[in-house]
Scaffold this motif. Structure first.
Motif, short mmCIF file in Angstrom:
data_model
loop_
_atom_site.label_atom_id
_atom_site.label_comp_id
_atom_site.label_asym_id
_atom_site.label_seq_id
_atom_site.Cartn_x
_atom_site.Cartn_y
_atom_site.Cartn_z
N LEU A 139 3.13 -77.80 -6.69
CA LEU A 139 4.19 -78.02 -7.68
C LEU A 139 4.64 -79.47 -7.72
N LEU A 140 4.72 -80.11 -6.55
CA LEU A 140 5.12 -81.52 -6.50
C LEU A 140 4.12 -82.40 -7.23
N ALA A 141 2.84 -82.14 -7.00
CA ALA A 141 1.80 -82.94 -7.65
C ALA A 141 1.83 -82.78 -9.16
N LEU A 142 2.05 -81.56 -9.62
CA LEU A 142 2.08 -81.32 -11.06
C LEU A 142 3.31 -81.94 -11.72
N SER A 143 4.46 -81.84 -11.06
CA SER A 143 5.71 -82.26 -11.70
C SER A 143 5.89 -83.78 -11.75
N VAL A 144 5.20 -84.55 -10.90
CA VAL A 144 5.40 -86.00 -10.90
C VAL A 144 4.86 -86.65 -12.18
N ALA A 145 3.98 -85.95 -12.89
CA ALA A 145 3.42 -86.51 -14.13
C ALA A 145 4.37 -86.38 -15.31
N LEU A 146 5.46 -85.64 -15.16
CA LEU A 146 6.33 -85.35 -16.31
C LEU A 146 7.31 -86.46 -16.69
N PRO A 147 7.94 -87.20 -15.76
CA PRO A 147 8.97 -88.17 -16.15
C PRO A 147 8.54 -89.20 -17.19
N PRO A 148 7.36 -89.81 -17.12
CA PRO A 148 7.02 -90.82 -18.14
C PRO A 148 6.73 -90.24 -19.52
N LEU A 149 6.72 -88.92 -19.63
CA LEU A 149 6.51 -88.30 -20.94
C LEU A 149 7.82 -88.15 -21.71
N THR A 150 8.94 -88.50 -21.10
CA THR A 150 10.25 -88.34 -21.73
C THR A 150 10.67 -89.62 -22.44
N HIS A 151 11.59 -89.46 -23.41
CA HIS A 151 12.06 -90.62 -24.17
C HIS A 151 13.58 -90.62 -24.34
N SER A 152 14.27 -89.82 -23.54
CA SER A 152 15.73 -89.83 -23.55
C SER A 152 16.22 -89.49 -22.16
N ALA A 153 17.45 -89.88 -21.86
CA ALA A 153 18.01 -89.61 -20.54
C ALA A 153 18.16 -88.11 -20.30
N LEU A 154 18.46 -87.36 -21.37
CA LEU A 154 18.64 -85.91 -21.22
C LEU A 154 17.34 -85.23 -20.81
N THR A 155 16.27 -85.51 -21.53
CA THR A 155 14.99 -84.88 -21.19
C THR A 155 14.48 -85.38 -19.83
N LEU A 156 14.76 -86.62 -19.51
CA LEU A 156 14.38 -87.13 -18.20
C LEU A 156 15.09 -86.35 -17.10
N GLY A 157 16.39 -86.10 -17.29
CA GLY A 157 17.14 -85.34 -16.30
C GLY A 157 16.60 -83.93 -16.13
N LEU A 158 16.22 -83.28 -17.23
CA LEU A 158 15.67 -81.92 -17.15
C LEU A 158 14.33 -81.90 -16.43
N VAL A 159 13.50 -82.89 -16.70
CA VAL A 159 12.21 -82.98 -16.03
C VAL A 159 12.38 -83.25 -14.54
N LEU A 160 13.34 -84.11 -14.22
CA LEU A 160 13.58 -84.44 -12.82
C LEU A 160 14.17 -83.26 -12.06
N LEU A 161 14.77 -82.32 -12.79
CA LEU A 161 15.24 -81.09 -12.15
C LEU A 161 14.05 -80.32 -11.57
N VAL A 162 12.95 -80.26 -12.31
CA VAL A 162 11.74 -79.58 -11.83
C VAL A 162 11.12 -80.36 -10.68
N PHE A 163 11.03 -81.67 -10.84
CA PHE A 163 10.47 -82.51 -9.78
C PHE A 163 11.29 -82.39 -8.50
N GLY A 164 12.61 -82.37 -8.64
CA GLY A 164 13.48 -82.24 -7.48
C GLY A 164 13.32 -80.90 -6.78
N ALA A 165 13.12 -79.83 -7.57
CA ALA A 165 12.91 -78.51 -6.97
C ALA A 165 11.65 -78.50 -6.10
#
Length: 405
Positions: free
Chosen positions: A96-122
């Motif tokens: 899960l960690l390996a998969l989720s680290v690819a998500l943050p650079p796909l975001t273009h707003s602070a809100l979506t970044l925060g939601l993606v980082l929620l998964v990465f943090g989990a």
């Protein structure tokens, strides 16, 4: 006949020794992978910040997603480790960690970044509780204070991840960089994970009962005194992990924006910190055997406080880098000692509780630094790391008689 018995005992014990060695190597690789992936993310925070157009405080709120995801899953992971064992949970969390680290650079707003980082943090919180629980069992089986060696691997992975990030920062986009980390993470997990899955959690040589990770132990509830000590160790972990999170997320920005360092040099700030922490943790077993846990906690906290004062207030880049390195040496063994003692007292529940507080400090620290940077300045905000390192030293000294040495 006594000689024959001794030879037979050594022969009978050799499979166990080989099994423990394989487990130690596998866990060491998972710790290194965790640090490598996390550092790869943090050195690209400036680029992601620019991509999303977030201010310092808004970025701090987005980074809170990592904190929330980790804290929510840490106590749950402790229960999962008791139910299914720490080894399978470590492997699943690694994927899960390996998969989720690819998500943050796909975001273009602070809100979506925060939601993606929620998964990465989990995922990040889950793997840290699981592999620390597995390491606590292995430390007990080996009967040596080798916990710092696992965290040395984490720091080495962080140093390599940050160094690689610094090298490619000006040439490779964050999307391609972090996607490469996903591929590396999945390959390493596929190669090393089977070793953990084939072996149950080990027990101490004279322990014939169930392991900490077996379901039978799930009903055991630590006493009030044990829970209090676990809380103390968790607070110590919080005070020092706060500094790790601050340097990971804000060290590069401090060097680049306040001291006008080149982006490559700024990225090297976390590498200096991680290298010093790696050196400190490699020597951590010897240090603990000679000084004991209390002196290690007190001296480490004091050294970390002095180093961070230099790192945050230094007028030049090179003095700041020196301060980061001294901070790394000081904080190196405090977190491993705190988590190991909590786990020895209360098993995966203790590891989860101390890790929740500790990694909560690591992950809640960056948002707090962001708010204080907006209110005052980033250098002033970073001095809070020195304050909490000093508090950790004071707690370690004050509880020297209550803590198990």
């Amino acid at each position: 006949m006594p000689t024959l018995n001794k030879l037979r005992a050594v022969k009978d014990d050799s499979p166990r020794t080989a099994s423990l060695t394989r487990l130690r190597i596998a866990l060491t690789i998972f710790f290194a992978l965790d640090g490598f992936i996390f550092a790869g993310w943090v050195v690209r925070i400036p680029a992601v910040k620019e991509q999303t157009g977030a201010s310092a405080s808004t970025l701090g709120l987005a980074l809170l997603g990592v904190s929330a995801g980790a804290v929510i899953t840490m106590m749950l992971t402790g229960r999962l480790c008791r139910r299914f064992g720490s080894h399978p949970v470590t492997v699943v969390s690694g994927v899960l960690l390996a998969l989720s680290v690819a998500l943050p650079p796909l975001t273009h707003s602070a809100l979506t970044l925060g939601l993606v980082l929620l998964v990465f943090g989990a995922a990040y919180g889950g793997i840290n509780v699981a592999m620390n629980s597995a390491a606590v069992d292995l430390v007990a089986a080996l009967r040596r204070p080798v916990m710092p060696s696992f965290h040395a691997a984490f720091s080495l992975g962080g140093m390599l991840g940050a160094g690689l990030g610094g090298l490619v920062a000006g040439h490779v986009s964050p999307t391609r960089h972090l996607l490469a980390l996903t591929v590396i993470g999945l390959l390493v997990t596929a190669a090393v994970g089977p070793t953990l899955l084939r072996h149950d959690a080990p027990t101490a040589p004279d322990d014939r009962g169930p392991t900490r990770n077996e379901p039978a132990s799930a009903s055991e509830r630590p006493s009030g005194r044990v829970r209090g000590l676990v809380l103390v160790f968790g607070l110590i972990a919080l005070c020092t992990a706060y500094g790790e999170g601050a340097l990971a997320d804000w060290g590069a920005l401090h060097l680049e924006e306040d001291l006008h360092a080149h982006p490559g040099v700024a990225a090297a700030g976390y590498s200096c910190f991680a290298l010093a922490m790696t050196i400190g943790r490699i020597s951590g077993t010897t240090l603990l055997e000679r000084l004991g846990r209390t002196r290690t906690l007190v001296f480490g906290g004091a050294t970390g406080a002095a180093g961070m004062l230099l790192g945050s207030l230094a007028p030049t880049v090179w003095l700041a880098l020196l301060g980061f390195a001294v901070t790394g040496l000081g904080l190196a063994n405090i977190f491993p000692v705190a988590v190991e003692r909590a786990g020895a007292l209360a098993g995966p529940t203790g590891v989860a509780a101390a890790s929740t507080l500790g990694y909560g400090g690591m992950l809640l620290g960056p948002p707090m630094i962001g708010f204080m940077a907006d209110w005052f300045s980033l250098p002033a905000a970073l001095t809070s790391v020195a304050v909490l390192a000093g508090v950790a030293a004071l707690i370690g000294f004050a509880t020297r008689r209550a803590a198990v040495s």
